[in-house]
Design a protein around this motif. Sequence first.
Motif, mmCIF file in Angstrom:
data_model
loop_
_atom_site.group_PDB
_atom_site.id
_atom_site.type_symbol
_atom_site.label_atom_id
_atom_site.label_comp_id
_atom_site.label_asym_id
_atom_site.label_seq_id
_atom_site.Cartn_x
_atom_site.Cartn_y
_atom_site.Cartn_z
ATOM 1 N N GLU A 123 6.974 -0.958 40.081
ATOM 2 C CA GLU A 123 7.301 -1.989 39.099
ATOM 3 C C GLU A 123 7.237 -1.426 37.677
ATOM 4 N N GLY A 124 6.243 -0.591 37.404
ATOM 5 C CA GLY A 124 6.109 0.014 36.090
ATOM 6 C C GLY A 124 7.266 0.935 35.760
ATOM 7 N N VAL A 125 7.678 1.740 36.722
ATOM 8 C CA VAL A 125 8.817 2.637 36.517
ATOM 9 C C VAL A 125 10.079 1.820 36.226
ATOM 10 N N GLU A 126 10.313 0.794 37.005
ATOM 11 C CA GLU A 126 11.507 -0.021 36.802
ATOM 12 C C GLU A 126 11.480 -0.738 35.456
ATOM 13 N N ALA A 127 10.290 -1.159 35.018
ATOM 14 C CA ALA A 127 10.182 -1.813 33.710
ATOM 15 C C ALA A 127 10.605 -0.865 32.599
ATOM 16 N N PHE A 128 10.182 0.396 32.676
ATOM 17 C CA PHE A 128 10.577 1.358 31.650
ATOM 18 C C PHE A 128 12.027 1.795 31.820
ATOM 19 N N ARG A 129 12.483 1.930 33.047
ATOM 20 C CA ARG A 129 13.883 2.302 33.277
ATOM 21 C C ARG A 129 14.825 1.251 32.660
ATOM 22 N N ALA A 130 14.420 -0.003 32.697
ATOM 23 C CA ALA A 130 15.255 -1.105 32.207
ATOM 24 C C ALA A 130 15.308 -1.191 30.689
ATOM 25 N N LEU A 131 14.473 -0.433 29.977
ATOM 26 C CA LEU A 131 14.457 -0.534 28.513
ATOM 27 C C LEU A 131 15.727 0.009 27.865
ATOM 28 N N GLU A 132 16.330 1.020 28.498
ATOM 29 C CA GLU A 132 17.574 1.564 27.937
ATOM 30 C C GLU A 132 18.649 0.483 27.982
ATOM 31 N N GLY A 133 19.259 0.221 26.856
ATOM 32 C CA GLY A 133 20.260 -0.833 26.777
ATOM 33 C C GLY A 133 19.675 -2.186 26.419
#
Length: 97
Positions: free
Chosen positions: A23-33
């Motif tokens: 969940e943490g990885v996906e939260a940071f991955r989603a920051l781009e854009g």
Amino acid sequence: MIRHLVLFKLNDGVERDDPRVKEGVEAFRALEGKIEEIRFWELGWNLSDRPIAYDFAINSGFEDADALRRYVEHPAHQAGVGLWKEFATWVIADYAY
């Protein structure tokens, strides 16, 4: 331009497949854009098995110190930080390039 590097170390007993980590990885991955101040964004798991190595890294770029500050204060970034606090520690380096 400001480069913002973050190196994460998972806490003892926490593995990459832990649902909190995913969940943490996906939260940071989603920051781009999602955060307009981001000019450069890459992240990933460390490939090295050396004992001094950290586990996960974010390498990002911002126009200036004000843009970096707005990113750091952005609610989406703060939400991701809140997740990572539960299972990891980290170090950062910010430098002009």
